[in-house]
Design a protein around this motif. Structure first.
Motif, PDB file in Angstrom:
ATOM      1  N   THR A 160     -35.993  18.954 -27.684  1.00 20.35           N
ATOM      2  CA  THR A 160     -35.295  17.910 -26.930  1.00 20.35           C
ATOM      3  C   THR A 160     -34.045  18.469 -26.276  1.00 20.35           C
ATOM      4  O   THR A 160     -33.828  18.324 -25.075  1.00 20.35           O
ATOM      5  N   VAL A 161     -33.232  19.155 -27.085  1.00 19.20           N
ATOM      6  CA  VAL A 161     -31.937  19.594 -26.566  1.00 19.20           C
ATOM      7  C   VAL A 161     -32.077  20.702 -25.526  1.00 19.20           C
ATOM      8  O   VAL A 161     -31.537  20.604 -24.427  1.00 19.20           O
ATOM      9  N   PHE A 162     -32.854  21.759 -25.839  1.00 19.25           N
ATOM     10  CA  PHE A 162     -32.950  22.879 -24.907  1.00 19.25           C
ATOM     11  C   PHE A 162     -33.671  22.509 -23.611  1.00 19.25           C
ATOM     12  O   PHE A 162     -33.526  23.168 -22.604  1.00 19.25           O
ATOM     13  N   SER A 163     -34.491  21.447 -23.636  1.00 18.21           N
ATOM     14  CA  SER A 163     -35.184  21.091 -22.396  1.00 18.21           C
ATOM     15  C   SER A 163     -34.396  20.094 -21.559  1.00 18.21           C
ATOM     16  O   SER A 163     -34.788  19.783 -20.448  1.00 18.21           O
ATOM     17  N   THR A 164     -33.284  19.583 -22.095  1.00 17.69           N
ATOM     18  CA  THR A 164     -32.521  18.620 -21.290  1.00 17.69           C
ATOM     19  C   THR A 164     -31.165  19.172 -20.840  1.00 17.69           C
ATOM     20  O   THR A 164     -30.706  18.857 -19.755  1.00 17.69           O
ATOM     21  N   ILE A 165     -30.548  20.014 -21.665  1.00 19.12           N
ATOM     22  CA  ILE A 165     -29.235  20.552 -21.274  1.00 19.12           C
ATOM     23  C   ILE A 165     -29.438  21.803 -20.417  1.00 19.12           C
ATOM     24  O   ILE A 165     -30.244  22.668 -20.762  1.00 19.12           O
ATOM     25  N   ASN A 166     -28.728  21.904 -19.294  1.00 15.67           N
ATOM     26  CA  ASN A 166     -28.795  23.118 -18.480  1.00 15.67           C
ATOM     27  C   ASN A 166     -27.393  23.699 -18.385  1.00 15.67           C
ATOM     28  O   ASN A 166     -26.465  23.031 -17.940  1.00 15.67           O
ATOM     29  N   CYS A 167     -27.232  24.973 -18.807  1.00 11.43           N
ATOM     30  CA  CYS A 167     -25.876  25.539 -18.831  1.00 11.43           C
ATOM     31  C   CYS A 167     -25.407  25.944 -17.425  1.00 11.43           C
ATOM     32  O   CYS A 167     -24.241  26.243 -17.233  1.00 11.43           O
ATOM     33  N   TYR A 168     -26.312  25.956 -16.443  1.00 14.39           N
ATOM     34  CA  TYR A 168     -25.889  26.306 -15.083  1.00 14.39           C
ATOM     35  C   TYR A 168     -25.645  25.033 -14.286  1.00 14.39           C
ATOM     36  O   TYR A 168     -26.589  24.302 -13.980  1.00 14.39           O
ATOM     37  N   ASP A 169     -24.376  24.791 -13.936  1.00  6.65           N
ATOM     38  CA  ASP A 169     -24.042  23.573 -13.205  1.00  6.65           C
ATOM     39  C   ASP A 169     -24.287  23.773 -11.708  1.00  6.65           C
ATOM     40  O   ASP A 169     -23.838  24.753 -11.114  1.00  6.65           O
ATOM     41  N   GLU A 170     -24.994  22.827 -11.135  1.00 10.30           N
ATOM     42  CA  GLU A 170     -25.421  22.924  -9.733  1.00 10.30           C
ATOM     43  C   GLU A 170     -24.252  23.012  -8.736  1.00 10.30           C
ATOM     44  O   GLU A 170     -24.368  23.611  -7.679  1.00 10.30           O
ATOM     45  N   LYS A 171     -23.131  22.390  -9.109  1.00  9.03           N
ATOM     46  CA  LYS A 171     -22.014  22.335  -8.147  1.00  9.03           C
ATOM     47  C   LYS A 171     -21.064  23.516  -8.289  1.00  9.03           C
ATOM     48  O   LYS A 171     -20.323  23.830  -7.369  1.00  9.03           O
ATOM     49  N   THR A 172     -21.057  24.157  -9.465  1.00 11.76           N
ATOM     50  CA  THR A 172     -20.050  25.211  -9.671  1.00 11.76           C
ATOM     51  C   THR A 172     -20.646  26.601  -9.928  1.00 11.76           C
ATOM     52  O   THR A 172     -19.954  27.597  -9.745  1.00 11.76           O
ATOM     53  N   ASP A 173     -21.881  26.689 -10.354  1.00 11.19           N
ATOM     54  CA  ASP A 173     -22.455  27.997 -10.685  1.00 11.19           C
ATOM     55  C   ASP A 173     -22.760  28.762  -9.389  1.00 11.19           C
ATOM     56  O   ASP A 173     -23.551  28.317  -8.553  1.00 11.19           O
ATOM     57  N   ARG A 174     -22.131  29.920  -9.250  1.00 13.28           N
ATOM     58  CA  ARG A 174     -22.235  30.658  -7.975  1.00 13.28           C
ATOM     59  C   ARG A 174     -23.661  31.109  -7.668  1.00 13.28           C
ATOM     60  O   ARG A 174     -24.086  31.118  -6.519  1.00 13.28           O
ATOM     61  N   ARG A 175     -24.399  31.499  -8.703  1.00 11.56           N
ATOM     62  CA  ARG A 175     -25.774  31.966  -8.468  1.00 11.56           C
ATOM     63  C   ARG A 175     -26.654  30.802  -8.013  1.00 11.56           C
ATOM     64  O   ARG A 175     -27.495  30.946  -7.123  1.00 11.56           O
ATOM     65  N   VAL A 176     -26.428  29.642  -8.603  1.00 12.30           N
ATOM     66  CA  VAL A 176     -27.224  28.465  -8.228  1.00 12.30           C
ATOM     67  C   VAL A 176     -26.873  28.036  -6.792  1.00 12.30           C
ATOM     68  O   VAL A 176     -27.757  27.707  -5.998  1.00 12.30           O
ATOM     69  N   ILE A 177     -25.584  28.080  -6.464  1.00 15.64           N
ATOM     70  CA  ILE A 177     -25.156  27.710  -5.105  1.00 15.64           C
ATOM     71  C   ILE A 177     -25.763  28.692  -4.090  1.00 15.64           C
ATOM     72  O   ILE A 177     -26.271  28.310  -3.039  1.00 15.64           O
ATOM     73  N   TRP A 178     -25.736  29.988  -4.450  1.00 15.26           N
ATOM     74  CA  TRP A 178     -26.334  31.001  -3.564  1.00 15.26           C
ATOM     75  C   TRP A 178     -27.824  30.712  -3.378  1.00 15.26           C
ATOM     76  O   TRP A 178     -28.354  30.757  -2.267  1.00 15.26           O
ATOM     77  N   LEU A 179     -28.509  30.383  -4.474  1.00 15.35           N
ATOM     78  CA  LEU A 179     -29.959  30.130  -4.412  1.00 15.35           C
ATOM     79  C   LEU A 179     -30.261  28.942  -3.491  1.00 15.35           C
ATOM     80  O   LEU A 179     -31.199  28.999  -2.691  1.00 15.35           O
TER      81      LEU A 179
END
Ligand SMILES: C[S@@+](CC[C@H](N)C(=O)[O-])C[C@H]1O[C@@H](n2cnc3c(N)ncnc32)[C@H](O)[C@@H]1O
Length: 242
Positions: free
Chosen positions: A39-58
């Motif tokens: 439950t926990v590992f499939s719902t919490i994501n440690c990479y925040d869409e608004k602040t994580d640079r790699r996610v923003i780059w992607l």
């Protein structure tokens, strides 16, 4: 409630709590409670869409690839709990996503090869214990994916798990940490990248994982290819553009 994934650390935490006379029945170790873990590992994501640079780059690369009508599918080699894979699947919603992982942590032959490189930074790091990334499970990743119907899972040792795949790619995230699977990833994916496509190599700037940089140098020397490379300002990843 404790979410530490390393058995040695958990033992230490148990002993410390014991010295503090904390009732052991009140202590819950997430990774030892499979239902809670799922439950926990499939719902919490440690990479925040608004602040994580790699996610923003992607997000911006996916937008660019779409506007340039880039052909080819997408992949991640080294998925763990699927936190970054979630964003690949989300931003490349119309592409097939190949996902490669043992879902059982590092392979012992890769760890042996890494140790034989003799790099002190790795030998003294937490990655050398062999405990890393054992908490991941296919179930956790499947629950997380926003477009599961676009995902194709290849469970097992990479590169053997990629045998028979004949496809082209516009984006690949290589995140297997160790020399052998990073080198194998470059050998497998680089010839299959479309023009302008990107292989993102995670941990290039992680001083505890020197095998990542070595794999890139050795790939260039073995293949006689001078790669086009640039950092993406997350202080960790290196993009390789075809
Ligand atoms: C750092 S984790 C991946 C993290 C993930 N990309 C994320 O966003 O959270 C590294 C993963 O690579 C996998 N891995 C390492 N070597 C592998 C190999 N030879 N074959 C398959 N999987 C491997 C491990 O099982 C582990 O789950």
């Amino acid at each position: 409630m404790v979410s530490n994934e390393y058995p040695k650390d958990r033992q230490e935490i148990k002993e410390q709590l014991d010295t503090l006379s904390v009732d052991q029945n009140k202590v819950i170790f997430l990774v030892e409670e499979s239902q809670l873990k799922n439950t926990v590992f499939s719902t919490i994501n440690c990479y925040d869409e608004k602040t994580d640079r790699r996610v923003i780059w992607l997000a911006s690369f996916a937008q660019y690839a779409k506007s340039a009508a880039m052909l080819g599918n997408v992949a991640e080699c080294g998925v763990n709990c699927g936190e970054f894979a979630y964003y690949i699947n989300k931003y490349f919603a119309d592409k097939k996503l190949y996902l490669f992982d043992t879902f059982d942590g590092f392979a012992s032959k890769d760890l042996e090869a890494e140790r034989s490189l003799g790099e002190r930074a790795f030998l003294e790091s937490r990655f050398n214990t062999g405990d890393s990334f054992k908490v991941a499970s296919l179930d956790i990743v499947k629950k997380r994916m926003p477009h599961l119907q676009k995902c194709e899972f290849h469970v097992g040792y990479f590169p053997a798990s990629a045998e028979g795949i004949d496809d082209n790619f516009c984006f690949v995230n290589l995140d297997t940490d160790l020399y052998q699977p990073i080198l194998a990833g470059l050998e497998f994916f680089f010839p299959k990248m479309v023009s302008g496509g990107v292989i993102l190599v995670h941990d290039y700037f992680n001083s505890s994982l020197p095998g990542v940089q070595k794999a890139i140098v050795d790939f260039e020397n073995k293949s006689g290819t001078r790669l086009h490379k640039f950092p993406i300002a997350d202080y960790c990843s290196l993009a390789i553009v075809k």
